[in-house]
Design a protein around this motif. Structure first.
Motif, mmCIF file in Angstrom:
data_model
loop_
_atom_site.group_PDB
_atom_site.id
_atom_site.type_symbol
_atom_site.label_atom_id
_atom_site.label_comp_id
_atom_site.label_asym_id
_atom_site.label_seq_id
_atom_site.Cartn_x
_atom_site.Cartn_y
_atom_site.Cartn_z
ATOM 1 N N CYS A 12 12.745 -5.994 15.522
ATOM 2 C CA CYS A 12 11.696 -6.958 15.209
ATOM 3 C C CYS A 12 11.644 -7.213 13.693
ATOM 4 O O CYS A 12 11.535 -8.361 13.255
ATOM 5 N N LEU A 35 0.513 -11.320 17.851
ATOM 6 C CA LEU A 35 0.452 -11.140 19.299
ATOM 7 C C LEU A 35 0.218 -9.681 19.671
ATOM 8 O O LEU A 35 -0.174 -9.381 20.794
ATOM 9 N N LEU A 36 0.478 -8.791 18.725
ATOM 10 C CA LEU A 36 0.266 -7.361 18.911
ATOM 11 C C LEU A 36 0.090 -6.733 17.537
ATOM 12 O O LEU A 36 0.827 -7.065 16.609
ATOM 13 N N ASN A 88 6.540 -13.155 20.899
ATOM 14 C CA ASN A 88 6.036 -12.820 22.227
ATOM 15 C C ASN A 88 6.895 -11.782 22.942
ATOM 16 O O ASN A 88 6.376 -10.834 23.539
ATOM 17 N N ASN A 89 8.206 -11.947 22.911
ATOM 18 C CA ASN A 89 9.093 -11.010 23.611
ATOM 19 C C ASN A 89 9.055 -9.613 22.996
ATOM 20 O O ASN A 89 9.028 -8.617 23.723
ATOM 21 N N ALA A 91 6.548 -8.366 21.251
ATOM 22 C CA ALA A 91 5.206 -7.834 21.509
ATOM 23 C C ALA A 91 5.120 -7.259 22.924
ATOM 24 O O ALA A 91 4.598 -6.162 23.134
ATOM 25 N N LYS A 92 5.650 -7.992 23.880
ATOM 26 C CA LYS A 92 5.618 -7.542 25.271
ATOM 27 C C LYS A 92 6.446 -6.265 25.444
ATOM 28 O O LYS A 92 5.999 -5.298 26.056
ATOM 29 N N GLY A 93 7.649 -6.245 24.895
ATOM 30 C CA GLY A 93 8.529 -5.082 25.023
ATOM 31 C C GLY A 93 7.960 -3.840 24.363
ATOM 32 O O GLY A 93 7.973 -2.749 24.944
ATOM 33 N N SER A 95 4.761 -3.194 23.555
ATOM 34 C CA SER A 95 3.552 -2.718 24.225
ATOM 35 C C SER A 95 3.885 -2.037 25.552
ATOM 36 O O SER A 95 3.262 -1.041 25.913
ATOM 37 N N GLU A 96 4.878 -2.540 26.283
ATOM 38 C CA GLU A 96 5.273 -1.896 27.538
ATOM 39 C C GLU A 96 5.814 -0.498 27.303
ATOM 40 O O GLU A 96 5.497 0.428 28.048
#
Length: 103
Positions: A12, A35-36, A88-89, A91-93, A95-96
């Motif tokens: 990132c 986004l995170l 977005n991608n 942030a999603k990865g 956080s998961e």
């Protein structure tokens, strides 16, 4: 933080989608770009309260994980209390990985 989370944050950072520093992170939260937000567990109580409030007010998830020293190494700078992910991608990865307990 575990190796997987660190690797994702490193990618990132190299992609230019990670903001560091108090001013950049707060600006990103206020403008809706963040986004995170990752908040260091060893940040001061005042700093934690401030970021948690800003995140809640602007509907940005704030996750407490890692230390200021780890964040500084990831960013290639001095220790940081918070990081903002603006992709977005990523942030999603990230956080998961953290929510699953891998961090």
């Amino acid at each position: 933080m575990n190796k997987k989370a660190v690797n994702l944050l490193g990618l990132c950072q190299r992609a230019g989608k990670l903001l560091t520093g108090d001013y950049q992170v707060k600006s990103a939260i206020k403008s809706g770009r963040a986004l995170l937000v990752l908040l260091a567990t060893d940040a001061s109580q005042r700093t934690k309260k401030e970021y948690l409030y800003m995140g809640k007010a602007n509907k940005v998830p704030v996750i407490e994980t890692g230390t200021k020293a780890e964040y500084g190494v990831l960013a290639g700078k001095t220790p940081r209390a918070a990081l903002a992910v603006i992709d977005n991608n990523f942030a999603k990865g990230i956080s998961e990985v953290i929510v699953r307990g891998e961090a």
